[in-house]
Design a protein around this motif. Structure first.
Motif, PDB file in Angstrom:
ATOM      1  N   MET A   1       0.816  -1.153   0.000  1.00  8.89           N
ATOM      2  CA  MET A   1       0.000   0.000   0.000  1.00  8.89           C
ATOM      3  C   MET A   1       0.881   1.245   0.000  1.00  8.89           C
ATOM      4  SD  MET A   1      -2.777   0.822   2.517  1.00  8.89           S
ATOM      5  CE  MET A   1      -3.603   0.864   3.400  1.00  8.89           C
ATOM      6  N   PRO A   2       0.563   2.208  -0.862  1.00  6.39           N
ATOM      7  CA  PRO A   2       1.390   3.401  -0.965  1.00  6.39           C
ATOM      8  C   PRO A   2       1.238   4.287   0.259  1.00  6.39           C
ATOM      9  CG  PRO A   2      -0.352   3.439  -2.616  1.00  6.39           C
ATOM     10  CD  PRO A   2      -0.496   2.165  -1.839  1.00  6.39           C
ATOM     11  N   VAL A   3       2.363   4.911   0.607  1.00  8.70           N
ATOM     12  CA  VAL A   3       2.382   5.819   1.755  1.00  8.70           C
ATOM     13  C   VAL A   3       2.079   7.223   1.218  1.00  8.70           C
ATOM     14  CG1 VAL A   3       3.809   6.764   3.598  1.00  8.70           C
ATOM     15  CG2 VAL A   3       4.096   4.407   2.863  1.00  8.70           C
ATOM     16  N   PRO A   4       1.118   7.928   1.839  1.00  7.46           N
ATOM     17  CA  PRO A   4       0.809   9.269   1.352  1.00  7.46           C
ATOM     18  C   PRO A   4       1.982  10.228   1.617  1.00  7.46           C
ATOM     19  CG  PRO A   4      -0.506   8.766   3.299  1.00  7.46           C
ATOM     20  CD  PRO A   4       0.274   7.534   2.965  1.00  7.46           C
ATOM     21  N   ALA A   5       2.214  11.155   0.675  1.00  8.01           N
ATOM     22  CA  ALA A   5       3.288  12.161   0.806  1.00  8.01           C
ATOM     23  C   ALA A   5       2.951  13.145   1.905  1.00  8.01           C
ATOM     24  CB  ALA A   5       3.471  12.894  -0.505  1.00  8.01           C
ATOM     25  N   LEU A   6       3.976  13.472   2.634  1.00 10.56           N
ATOM     26  CA  LEU A   6       3.799  14.429   3.737  1.00 10.56           C
ATOM     27  C   LEU A   6       3.949  15.832   3.186  1.00 10.56           C
ATOM     28  CD1 LEU A   6       3.491  14.874   6.797  1.00 10.56           C
ATOM     29  CD2 LEU A   6       5.960  14.736   6.949  1.00 10.56           C
ATOM     30  N   ARG A   7       2.944  16.630   3.324  1.00 12.76           N
ATOM     31  CA  ARG A   7       2.981  18.003   2.830  1.00 12.76           C
ATOM     32  C   ARG A   7       3.227  18.944   3.994  1.00 12.76           C
ATOM     33  NH1 ARG A   7      -0.775  19.604  -1.901  1.00 12.76           N
ATOM     34  NH2 ARG A   7       0.952  20.996  -2.013  1.00 12.76           N
ATOM     35  N   LEU A   8       4.245  19.804   3.813  1.00 12.23           N
ATOM     36  CA  LEU A   8       4.535  20.796   4.855  1.00 12.23           C
ATOM     37  C   LEU A   8       3.815  22.084   4.495  1.00 12.23           C
ATOM     38  CD1 LEU A   8       8.342  20.233   5.325  1.00 12.23           C
ATOM     39  CD2 LEU A   8       6.530  19.492   6.836  1.00 12.23           C
ATOM     40  N   PRO A   9       3.308  22.762   5.497  1.00  9.71           N
ATOM     41  CA  PRO A   9       2.661  24.047   5.223  1.00  9.71           C
ATOM     42  C   PRO A   9       3.694  25.048   4.691  1.00  9.71           C
ATOM     43  CG  PRO A   9       2.281  23.361   7.516  1.00  9.71           C
ATOM     44  CD  PRO A   9       3.214  22.384   6.888  1.00  9.71           C
ATOM     45  N   SER A  10       3.252  26.038   3.908  1.00  5.90           N
ATOM     46  CA  SER A  10       4.149  27.022   3.289  1.00  5.90           C
ATOM     47  C   SER A  10       4.907  27.842   4.319  1.00  5.90           C
ATOM     48  CB  SER A  10       3.368  27.922   2.345  1.00  5.90           C
ATOM     49  OG  SER A  10       2.387  28.633   3.053  1.00  5.90           O
ATOM     50  N   TRP A  11       4.324  28.108   5.481  1.00  2.00           N
ATOM     51  CA  TRP A  11       5.006  28.903   6.481  1.00  2.00           C
ATOM     52  C   TRP A  11       6.260  28.212   6.998  1.00  2.00           C
ATOM     53  CZ3 TRP A  11       5.713  27.000  11.352  1.00  2.00           C
ATOM     54  CH2 TRP A  11       4.891  25.952  11.764  1.00  2.00           C
ATOM     55  N   VAL A  12       6.264  26.870   6.975  1.00  2.08           N
ATOM     56  CA  VAL A  12       7.438  26.126   7.417  1.00  2.08           C
ATOM     57  C   VAL A  12       8.581  26.339   6.416  1.00  2.08           C
ATOM     58  CG1 VAL A  12       8.354  23.813   7.847  1.00  2.08           C
ATOM     59  CG2 VAL A  12       6.087  24.424   8.681  1.00  2.08           C
ATOM     60  N   TRP A  13       8.258  26.289   5.123  1.00  3.33           N
ATOM     61  CA  TRP A  13       9.261  26.525   4.095  1.00  3.33           C
ATOM     62  C   TRP A  13       9.834  27.942   4.189  1.00  3.33           C
ATOM     63  CZ3 TRP A  13      11.476  22.884   1.405  1.00  3.33           C
ATOM     64  CH2 TRP A  13      10.822  21.666   1.207  1.00  3.33           C
ATOM     65  N   VAL A  14       8.962  28.916   4.318  1.00  2.58           N
ATOM     66  CA  VAL A  14       9.412  30.312   4.402  1.00  2.58           C
ATOM     67  C   VAL A  14      10.284  30.514   5.632  1.00  2.58           C
ATOM     68  CG1 VAL A  14       8.629  32.707   4.705  1.00  2.58           C
ATOM     69  CG2 VAL A  14       7.477  31.212   3.072  1.00  2.58           C
ATOM     70  N   THR A  15       9.890  29.968   6.748  1.00  2.00           N
ATOM     71  CA  THR A  15      10.668  30.105   7.978  1.00  2.00           C
ATOM     72  C   THR A  15      12.041  29.461   7.828  1.00  2.00           C
ATOM     73  OG1 THR A  15       8.641  30.112   9.288  1.00  2.00           O
ATOM     74  CG2 THR A  15      10.677  29.653  10.463  1.00  2.00           C
ATOM     75  N   GLY A  16      12.088  28.283   7.222  1.00  3.51           N
ATOM     76  CA  GLY A  16      13.358  27.588   7.029  1.00  3.51           C
ATOM     77  C   GLY A  16      14.296  28.353   6.107  1.00  3.51           C
ATOM     78  N   LEU A  17      13.758  28.868   4.998  1.00  5.12           N
ATOM     79  CA  LEU A  17      14.591  29.644   4.075  1.00  5.12           C
ATOM     80  C   LEU A  17      15.090  30.938   4.718  1.00  5.12           C
ATOM     81  CD1 LEU A  17      12.616  29.142   0.743  1.00  5.12           C
ATOM     82  CD2 LEU A  17      14.866  28.218   1.327  1.00  5.12           C
ATOM     83  N   THR A  18      14.242  31.628   5.482  1.00  6.63           N
ATOM     84  CA  THR A  18      14.638  32.862   6.165  1.00  6.63           C
ATOM     85  C   THR A  18      15.744  32.589   7.182  1.00  6.63           C
ATOM     86  OG1 THR A  18      12.422  33.764   5.871  1.00  6.63           O
ATOM     87  CG2 THR A  18      13.817  34.824   7.535  1.00  6.63           C
ATOM     88  N   ALA A  19      15.592  31.534   7.966  1.00  2.20           N
ATOM     89  CA  ALA A  19      16.606  31.191   8.966  1.00  2.20           C
ATOM     90  C   ALA A  19      17.932  30.869   8.277  1.00  2.20           C
ATOM     91  CB  ALA A  19      16.134  30.015   9.819  1.00  2.20           C
ATOM     92  N   GLY A  20      17.882  30.138   7.162  1.00  5.60           N
ATOM     93  CA  GLY A  20      19.103  29.810   6.420  1.00  5.60           C
ATOM     94  C   GLY A  20      19.787  31.061   5.881  1.00  5.60           C
ATOM     95  N   ALA A  21      18.992  32.027   5.373  1.00  9.24           N
ATOM     96  CA  ALA A  21      19.554  33.265   4.849  1.00  9.24           C
ATOM     97  C   ALA A  21      20.214  34.078   5.960  1.00  9.24           C
ATOM     98  CB  ALA A  21      18.474  34.091   4.162  1.00  9.24           C
ATOM     99  N   ILE A  22      19.581  34.122   7.125  1.00  7.00           N
ATOM    100  CA  ILE A  22      20.154  34.876   8.255  1.00  7.00           C
ATOM    101  C   ILE A  22      21.481  34.257   8.681  1.00  7.00           C
ATOM    102  CG2 ILE A  22      19.826  35.436  10.707  1.00  7.00           C
ATOM    103  CD1 ILE A  22      16.842  35.844  10.026  1.00  7.00           C
ATOM    104  N   VAL A  23      21.560  32.952   8.728  1.00  8.81           N
ATOM    105  CA  VAL A  23      22.806  32.283   9.105  1.00  8.81           C
ATOM    106  C   VAL A  23      23.891  32.583   8.065  1.00  8.81           C
ATOM    107  CG1 VAL A  23      23.895  30.008   9.363  1.00  8.81           C
ATOM    108  CG2 VAL A  23      21.704  30.467  10.466  1.00  8.81           C
ATOM    109  N   ALA A  24      23.549  32.547   6.778  1.00 11.57           N
ATOM    110  CA  ALA A  24      24.529  32.814   5.717  1.00 11.57           C
ATOM    111  C   ALA A  24      25.047  34.246   5.791  1.00 11.57           C
ATOM    112  CB  ALA A  24      23.912  32.532   4.350  1.00 11.57           C
ATOM    113  N   VAL A  25      24.158  35.200   5.982  1.00 10.92           N
ATOM    114  CA  VAL A  25      24.573  36.605   6.080  1.00 10.92           C
ATOM    115  C   VAL A  25      25.445  36.816   7.308  1.00 10.92           C
ATOM    116  CG1 VAL A  25      23.732  38.959   6.474  1.00 10.92           C
ATOM    117  CG2 VAL A  25      22.656  37.534   4.733  1.00 10.92           C
ATOM    118  N   GLY A  26      25.084  36.222   8.420  1.00 12.59           N
ATOM    119  CA  GLY A  26      25.893  36.336   9.641  1.00 12.59           C
ATOM    120  C   GLY A  26      27.286  35.778   9.433  1.00 12.59           C
TER     121      GLY A  26
END
Length: 191
Positions: A1-26
């Motif tokens: 039986m196939p396992v359904p794909a886990l979908r992350l809400p968009s706010w999680v993606w935005v938060t992760g990208l923002t945190a990564g950008a802040i670390v890179a700039v620092g």
């Protein structure tokens, strides 16, 4: 039986990208702070380093022409016909300021004069609006005076046969001569 794909809400993606950008700039800011910091003038004019036994002497300032011979004594304005130059001289015979000028077509004879009239502004014999006009003699019916163009321009060459007695100065030099040369101030004209 196939396992359904886990979908992350968009706010999680935005938060992760923002945190990564802040670390890179620092990280980049920290690296820049630890880098080489050139002195502002080092790139413009590199100077050799002095060794303990050798000193670096500063460059001499450009020399200014000294007062001409037989230019008198005491507080005065000295005008050299051959050098097209003026000196403002204090009572202790020290040149306070010197500058080049554009002479008119009629020169005053060498000698000593006094400032007779001062006019804040008028129109010169060449039709140019002038200021800081300091009259000191008349030659062949032509008034001889120091002045500067209101707009700071240099005078155009006078048409052939035109007689002008205005000795034109740069704007800042005109203001300096005006402040220095009160009525009855001596003007010494030399070759």
């Amino acid at each position: 039986m196939p396992v359904p794909a886990l979908r992350l809400p968009s706010w999680v993606w935005v938060t992760g990208l923002t945190a990564g950008a802040i670390v890179a700039v620092g990280f980049l800011a920290l690296e820049a702070d630890n880098g080489v910091h050139p002195h502002p003038t080092a790139a413009a004019s590199p100077k050799p380093a002095a060794s303990p036994k050798q000193s670096v002497t500063p460059e001499a300032p450009p020399s200014t022409p000294g007062l001409p011979e037989k230019s008198g004594t005491g507080r005065r304005i000295v005008y050299s016909l051959s050098a097209d130059r003026v000196w403002l001289v204090d009572a202790d015979d020290r040149s306070r300021r010197t500058f080049t000028v554009w002479p008119g077509t009629v020169d005053p004879a060498p000698g000593t004069y006094t400032i007779s009239v001062r006019t804040p502004a008028t129109t010169g014999s060449d039709g140019v609006a002038v200021e800081h006009v300091v009259y000191f003699t008349v030659t062949s019916g032509i008034n001889i005076a120091f002045s500067n163009a209101v707009d700071g321009s240099s005078p155009p060459p006078a048409p052939a046969g035109t007689q002008t007695g205005g000795i034109r100065l740069h704007k800042e030099d005109g203001a300096a001569l005006w402040a220095f040369g009160a009525t009855e101030t001596r003007v010494r004209v030399v070759e």
